[in-house]
Motif scaffolding. Structure first.
Motif, mmCIF file in Angstrom:
data_model
loop_
_atom_site.group_PDB
_atom_site.id
_atom_site.type_symbol
_atom_site.label_atom_id
_atom_site.label_comp_id
_atom_site.label_asym_id
_atom_site.label_seq_id
_atom_site.Cartn_x
_atom_site.Cartn_y
_atom_site.Cartn_z
ATOM 1 N N PRO A 6 -26.056 65.637 9.636
ATOM 2 C CA PRO A 6 -27.103 65.153 10.543
ATOM 3 C C PRO A 6 -27.030 63.651 10.819
ATOM 4 C CG PRO A 6 -28.039 65.734 8.418
ATOM 5 C CD PRO A 6 -26.603 66.140 8.382
ATOM 6 N N ASN A 7 -26.246 62.915 10.055
ATOM 7 C CA ASN A 7 -26.125 61.471 10.268
ATOM 8 C C ASN A 7 -25.053 61.112 11.295
ATOM 9 O OD1 ASN A 7 -28.122 60.906 8.361
ATOM 10 N ND2 ASN A 7 -26.615 61.088 6.702
ATOM 11 N N ILE A 8 -24.258 62.081 11.715
ATOM 12 C CA ILE A 8 -23.177 61.839 12.671
ATOM 13 C C ILE A 8 -23.543 62.504 13.991
ATOM 14 C CG2 ILE A 8 -20.752 62.232 13.187
ATOM 15 C CD1 ILE A 8 -20.249 62.326 10.177
#
Length: 88
Positions: A49-51
């Motif tokens: 979810p951070n990319i």
């Protein structure tokens, strides 16, 4: 007496389906377009979810897939309104 009259009219008239074979063929074609549109719309997410994955905004998901879904809905409406017994 009116009940008996209604029963005799029902026995004398042959039963017909609302839709004919041609209607169902167009309905299945429209359903195939809708399913294809949703399949093309799927995916493009990221496992992390951070990319951020820019693939979610490509042509296939933004233009092609919704167009196929709307085209399929138009075919479905045409299939419902089609009168296969009309001779042209």
């Amino acid at each position: 007496m009116s009940k008996n009259l209604h029963n005799t009219q029902q026995k004398n008239s042959p039963r017909e389906f609302i839709f004919q074979k041609k209607n169902y063929q167009f309905m299945f074609l429209g359903l195939a377009f809708i399913i294809l549109g949703f399949v093309l719309m799927s995916g493009g997410g990221s496992d992390d979810p951070n990319i951020f994955n820019p693939e979610i905004y490509n042509f296939r998901r933004i233009r092609l897939a919704p167009t196929l879904v709307l085209l399929g809905l138009g075919i479905e409406i045409y299939a419902i309104l089609l009168n296969p017994t009309k001779k042209n």
